[in-house]
Design an enzyme around this catalytic site. Structure first.
Site, PDB file in Angstrom:
ATOM      1  N   GLY A  31       0.790  -1.216   0.000  1.00  0.00           N
ATOM      2  CA  GLY A  31       0.000   0.000   0.000  1.00  0.00           C
ATOM      3  C   GLY A  31       0.829   1.276   0.000  1.00  0.00           C
ATOM      4  O   GLY A  31       1.883   1.357  -0.637  1.00  0.00           O
ATOM      5  N   VAL A  79       2.670  -3.122  15.290  1.00  0.00           N
ATOM      6  CA  VAL A  79       2.773  -1.859  16.017  1.00  0.00           C
ATOM      7  C   VAL A  79       1.781  -1.772  17.172  1.00  0.00           C
ATOM      8  O   VAL A  79       1.922  -0.903  18.039  1.00  0.00           O
ATOM      9  CB  VAL A  79       2.604  -0.646  15.083  1.00  0.00           C
ATOM     10  CG1 VAL A  79       3.687  -0.626  14.020  1.00  0.00           C
ATOM     11  CG2 VAL A  79       1.222  -0.618  14.464  1.00  0.00           C
ATOM     12  N   TYR A 171     -12.242   3.684  13.365  1.00  0.00           N
ATOM     13  CA  TYR A 171     -11.039   4.052  12.597  1.00  0.00           C
ATOM     14  C   TYR A 171     -10.855   5.555  12.532  1.00  0.00           C
ATOM     15  O   TYR A 171      -9.761   6.075  12.797  1.00  0.00           O
ATOM     16  CB  TYR A 171     -11.154   3.464  11.192  1.00  0.00           C
ATOM     17  CG  TYR A 171     -10.095   3.947  10.222  1.00  0.00           C
ATOM     18  CD1 TYR A 171      -8.795   3.468  10.302  1.00  0.00           C
ATOM     19  CD2 TYR A 171     -10.409   4.862   9.218  1.00  0.00           C
ATOM     20  CE1 TYR A 171      -7.819   3.904   9.414  1.00  0.00           C
ATOM     21  CE2 TYR A 171      -9.447   5.299   8.330  1.00  0.00           C
ATOM     22  CZ  TYR A 171      -8.158   4.813   8.431  1.00  0.00           C
ATOM     23  OH  TYR A 171      -7.199   5.253   7.532  1.00  0.00           O
ATOM     24  N   LYS A 175      -7.873   7.912  14.027  1.00  0.00           N
ATOM     25  CA  LYS A 175      -7.060   8.823  13.216  1.00  0.00           C
ATOM     26  C   LYS A 175      -7.177  10.259  13.707  1.00  0.00           C
ATOM     27  O   LYS A 175      -6.213  11.031  13.620  1.00  0.00           O
ATOM     28  CB  LYS A 175      -7.465   8.714  11.744  1.00  0.00           C
ATOM     29  CG  LYS A 175      -7.075   7.400  11.083  1.00  0.00           C
ATOM     30  CD  LYS A 175      -5.572   7.158  11.148  1.00  0.00           C
ATOM     31  CE  LYS A 175      -5.155   5.962  10.298  1.00  0.00           C
ATOM     32  NZ  LYS A 175      -3.699   5.696  10.397  1.00  0.00           N
ATOM     33  N   ALA A 204      -6.107   3.786  -4.375  1.00  0.00           N
ATOM     34  CA  ALA A 204      -6.325   2.465  -4.977  1.00  0.00           C
ATOM     35  C   ALA A 204      -5.241   1.492  -4.519  1.00  0.00           C
ATOM     36  O   ALA A 204      -4.370   1.100  -5.282  1.00  0.00           O
ATOM     37  CB  ALA A 204      -6.338   2.576  -6.502  1.00  0.00           C
ATOM     38  N   THR A 205      -5.297   1.115  -3.250  1.00  0.00           N
ATOM     39  CA  THR A 205      -4.393   0.109  -2.703  1.00  0.00           C
ATOM     40  C   THR A 205      -5.139  -1.209  -2.592  1.00  0.00           C
ATOM     41  O   THR A 205      -6.295  -1.325  -3.020  1.00  0.00           O
ATOM     42  CB  THR A 205      -3.893   0.546  -1.324  1.00  0.00           C
ATOM     43  OG1 THR A 205      -5.008   0.608  -0.417  1.00  0.00           O
ATOM     44  CG2 THR A 205      -3.221   1.915  -1.385  1.00  0.00           C
TER      45      THR A 205
END
Length: 264
Positions: A31, A79, A171, A175, A204-205
């Site tokens: 990504g 992480v 999410y 963030k 677009a990953t």
């Protein structure tokens, strides 16, 4: 050196803006993290690539070292595991030397059927990866950078932190917290360590494969760019914020989102 000579030298440095630097990129095997790792090595940096899957990191490290001639190392690290992060920094320093740049790119945005179905375990996992891990890495790496005279930290956040929806609330809340950490760490470790954040829009990953392409295409018509981004389109901002031409930029939130935040 005259001001003209300095300007010429600065312009020439654009070819290799990270020459001699050592960078750690979390979530670096795929990504946006992969694109940033590639760009940093091409820009002259030695790069440590970290993710949960060491084999993917090793594959990229081998290819990238061969293509650029830079030292590229691979590290297995989740992480969200607090106790793994200080040893990770030690490993990078042992293999590459003192760290100059940290990129907190690793993140997760799991799907769920409704807000009431979000479990405590899912909520905690989202915050562990998106907030707790970056906090510990910034605290530990930033302190080391200050002791050595400076460095740069870049967080990869989301434009969703400014436009939350019910479908991605854990999410986007995480963030948003990362944005707050950016301001706090910029104050704590300035002036020698700069801390900035990219608010990434839809790219677009591999994650985008789960999106409904027709729905995204309809939404994109309201954005100035009228499309999702290609992964390589993140690297200009990353190179700027971590390079020598952003020495007066810290605590900033830079949107790279095709104008999504500018749209109604």
């Amino acid at each position: 050196m005259s001001s003209l000579d300095a300007a010429v030298a600065a312009a020439r440095a654009l070819d290799q803006p990270l020459a001699g630097r050592r960078a750690l990129v979390t979530g670096g095997s795929r990504g946006l993290g992969r694109e940033i790792a590639i760009a940093f090595a091409a820009a002259g940096a030695d790069v440590a690539v970290a993710s949960r899957k060491k084999d993917a990191c090793e594959e990229l490290a081998e290819e990238l070292a061969s293509a650029t001639g830079r030292r590229v190392t691979a590290h297995a690290a989740h992480v969200g595991d607090w106790d793994r992060l200080d040893p990770l920094l030690d490993e990078v320093e042992q293999e590459l030397g003192p760290l100059d740049v940290l990129v907190n790119n690793a993140g997760m945005a799991p799907l769920y059927s409704s807000l009431e179905e979000v479990s405590e375990a899912l909520f905690d996992k989202v915050f562990a990866v998106n907030v707790r891990g970056p906090f510990r890495l910034m605290a530990a790496a930033g302190k080391r950078m200050v002791a050595r005279g400076g460095g740069a930290i870049l967080n990869i956040s989301s434009m969703g932190s400014q436009r939350p929806t019910a479908g991605d609330l854990p999410y986007t809340a995480a963030k948003s917290a990362l944005n707050t950490l950016t301001a706090g760490f910029a104050q704590e470790y300035g002036p020698s360590v700069r801390v900035n954040t990219i608010l990434a829009g839809p790219f677009a990953t591999d994650i985008s494969k789960a999106w409904d392409p027709e729905a995204v295409a309809r939404m994109a018509q309201d954005w100035p760019a009228k499309r999702v981004g290609e992964p390589h389109e993140i690297v200009g901002a990353a190179l700027y914020l971590c390079g020598p031409h952003a020495t007066y930029t810290t605590g900033a939130l830079l949107a790279v989102d095709g104008g999504r935040l500018a749209a109604p």
